[in-house]
Scaffold this active site. Structure first.
Site, PDB file in Angstrom:
ATOM      1  N   LYS A 130     -27.929  -8.129 -26.335  1.00 25.62           N
ATOM      2  CA  LYS A 130     -29.265  -7.972 -27.018  1.00 25.62           C
ATOM      3  C   LYS A 130     -29.717  -6.540 -26.726  1.00 25.62           C
ATOM      4  CE  LYS A 130     -34.017 -10.122 -26.870  1.00 25.62           C
ATOM      5  NZ  LYS A 130     -34.563 -11.068 -26.427  1.00 25.62           N
ATOM      6  N   SER A 205     -36.759 -13.638 -30.057  1.00 25.60           N
ATOM      7  CA  SER A 205     -36.230 -12.134 -30.285  1.00 25.60           C
ATOM      8  C   SER A 205     -34.880 -11.834 -30.085  1.00 25.60           C
ATOM      9  CB  SER A 205     -36.941 -11.322 -29.254  1.00 25.60           C
ATOM     10  OG  SER A 205     -36.736 -11.681 -27.843  1.00 25.60           O
ATOM     11  N   SER A 229     -37.058 -17.342 -26.974  1.00 25.20           N
ATOM     12  CA  SER A 229     -36.309 -16.289 -27.673  1.00 25.20           C
ATOM     13  C   SER A 229     -34.779 -16.244 -27.568  1.00 25.20           C
ATOM     14  CB  SER A 229     -36.682 -14.775 -27.182  1.00 25.20           C
ATOM     15  OG  SER A 229     -38.008 -14.467 -27.447  1.00 25.20           O
TER      16      SER A 229
END
Length: 531
Positions: A130, A205, A229
């Protein structure tokens, strides 16, 4: 507990803003996308792309495949589908191929398999990270325009540990602006599309990670989770994601990091296509912290006390749970009862109705030292002047803001929540009471079955109309409980279904074991496009 005046105004304001903005979005021309009729990404052509990390590492150690072959296969796959999904926002293909050569050289020197497995359990396994995590030489913006020139000069702790275990990062993946929204779209990299339906969201996210895993472009993903997330992207993309017990895996090296009370809620954890990979990756990520868990204990599924809750009790802030999701959960209950010969107890926990309010209040509460959480409007300014949400909203309406609408709306929410001091204190107290109730219910041998989200993967932009649906995942962050998101095949529209598996603190081994069991029963990850 009745809604406070501030909460009623908050709900009304955000719903009005959401509908107004959706009306404006409907007037805009559709964004460029795939060709006519394209919906899902094409299936992978290489068998190498369909192997779990453990089996892939075993093949490499046995010299049955070269690391160069593996990395080249994944590079080719990313180049094939990333123009459709926009999940990898910056690649490091040249460096990855060089590292693959080093792995092949090590293997040619002939060290024993046992030595390699112990020292480099992920030797040669491709991973993605990420973009909110530091990966040396890669951007680290978290989707914030003010940080578009920031390049990481070191590795986050979990990234370093995975690299030391032999994993090869292929690049960094997209996230929502400042990791605080459940659609992965920002002004730096644009929007990421769901591999099962390019008109749907990947979640957030850690949405880029969910998409890249589902599309067979990576084996393992590094995600973070403060409100779901890891679990929402894993659910929307039909893969596995694990939010560990709070405080086990280090959060160092990500932006934004947690401060104050939020350090108790932010978790870093693994995202994988296959359940069998979750535990070994969790061990590596946790490092010495893994001693707090019970991963070496053998789990007898027949002795687990299963509990089931179908919905949150009817919160006015959250959508009703889709019938297909409820049906999938019912099938899980029926399978467990018939196959294991145990009874699944249906429970109704009244305080779960206030999940969104509890999460919001605890996120803005002070820690034991009286330190307040960093304001989101300060983070939006990134060491500059704090952002004024109403001014940014006016700029956004005329296309002049560098921020996304969800980020602006969150700034407005933050302002309104601060107006309700007495109500927040009551909600924090309710949260602590709910935590005690959950721990008593689950004990040391209990697992709760709970929906991962009220809806299947929504279409782009539509989360603006249902902004609080993340409450189904967020509540477990403030309760500090370990949760594994487990896929349950595809629904009637070819979109992933799934379920959350929840246990008491430090009992991650229970949810991981149940995830492996359900993968065998329901098939786990399914290739996009296969109904």
């Amino acid at each position: 507990m009745a809604l406070s005046r501030a909460e009623r105004w908050l709900a009304l304001l955000l719903r009005l803003l959401s509908r107004a903005c959706l009306a404006l979005l409907a007037l805009l021309p559709p964004p460029p996308g795939p060709g006519p009729g394209a919906r899902a990404v094409p299936p992978p052509r290489r068998e190498l792309l369909l192997l779990p990390a453990r089996r892939l590492a075993a093949l490499l150690r046995a010299r049955q495949v070269t690391c160069i072959e593996v990395v080249e296969a994944y590079v080719e796959r990313i180049k094939e589908v990333n123009p459709l999904i926009n999940a990898v926002v910056k690649d490091r293909f040249e460096e990855a191929l060089q590292e693959a050569q080093q792995v092949d050289k090590l293997l040619s020197e002939g060290p024993g398999d046992d030595y390699l497995e112990e020292k480099f359990p992920l030797l040669g396994v491709p991973i993605t990270v990420k973009e909110a995590f530091s990966l040396h030489g890669m951007p680290n913006t978290s989707g914030l325009v003010n940080r578009r020139n920031v390049i990481a000069t070191s590795d986050a702790t979990v990234v370093s540990r995975l690299k030391q275990a032999g994993a090869i990062p292929l690049g960094v993946t997209n996230c929502s602006e400042l990791c605080m929204w459940y659609e992965s779209s920002n002004r730096v990299y644009g929007r990421t599309n769901n591999p099962y339906d390019l008109q749907r969201i990947v979640g957030g996210s850690s949405g880029g990670e969910g998409g890249v895993l589902a599309a067979a472009c990576s084996v393992i993903g590094v995600g973070s989770d403060i409100g779901g997330s890891i679990r929402m992207p894993a659910f929307f993309n039909g893969v596995f994601g694990h939010k560990p017990t709070t405080g086990v895996v280090p959060n160092d090296g990500q932006f934004p990091n947690a401060h104050g009370a939020r350090t108790r809620f932010l978790c870093t954890g693994p995202m994988c296509r296959y359940a069998e990979d979750l535990e070994p990756v969790l061990r590596i990520m946790a490092g010495p912290g893994v001693s707090k868990l019970k991963l070496n204990e053998k789990v007898s599924l027949e002795k687990i006390k299963f509990h089931c809750m179908d919905h949150d009790g009817g919160s006015v802030f959250v959508s009703p749970v889709d019938k297909e999701i409820l049906q999938a959960q019912k099938k899980v209950v029926e399978h467990i009862e018939s196959d294991l010969g145990v009874r699944v107890q249906h429970v109704s926990i009244h305080k779960m109705k206030y999940s969104f309010q509890i999460w919001s209040a605890m996120m803005s509460s002070q820690d034991s030292n009286g330190e307040e959480a960093q304001r989101f409007t300060d983070l939006l300014g990134d060491h500059g002047k704090p952002v004024w949400p109403l001014w940014e909203l006016m700029k956004w309406l005329v296309g002049m803001s560098s921020h996304t609408f969800p980020a602006i709306a969150l700034g407005l929410t933050e302002k309104l929540m601060k107006l309700n001091h007495s109500g927040n204190a009551k909600l924090v107290s309710m949260g602590k009471s709910l935590q005690e109730e959950m721990e008593a219910l689950l004990g040391q041998d209990g697992v709760l079955l709970y929906p991962s989200h009220p809806t299947i993967a929504p279409k782009h932009h539509s989360p603006i109309c249902m902004p609080f649906n993340f409450a189904y995942t967020a509540i477990f962050n403030v309760l500090g409980l370990p949760v594994t998101q487990c896929p349950l095949g595809l629904g009637s529209e070819g979109l992933p279904l799934g379920i959350q598996l929840v246990a008491a603190a430090y009992n991650d081994h229970l949810t991981l074991a149940v995830a492996r069991y359900l993968e065998k029963a329901f098939g786990g990850w399914v290739l996009p496009g296969k109904v």
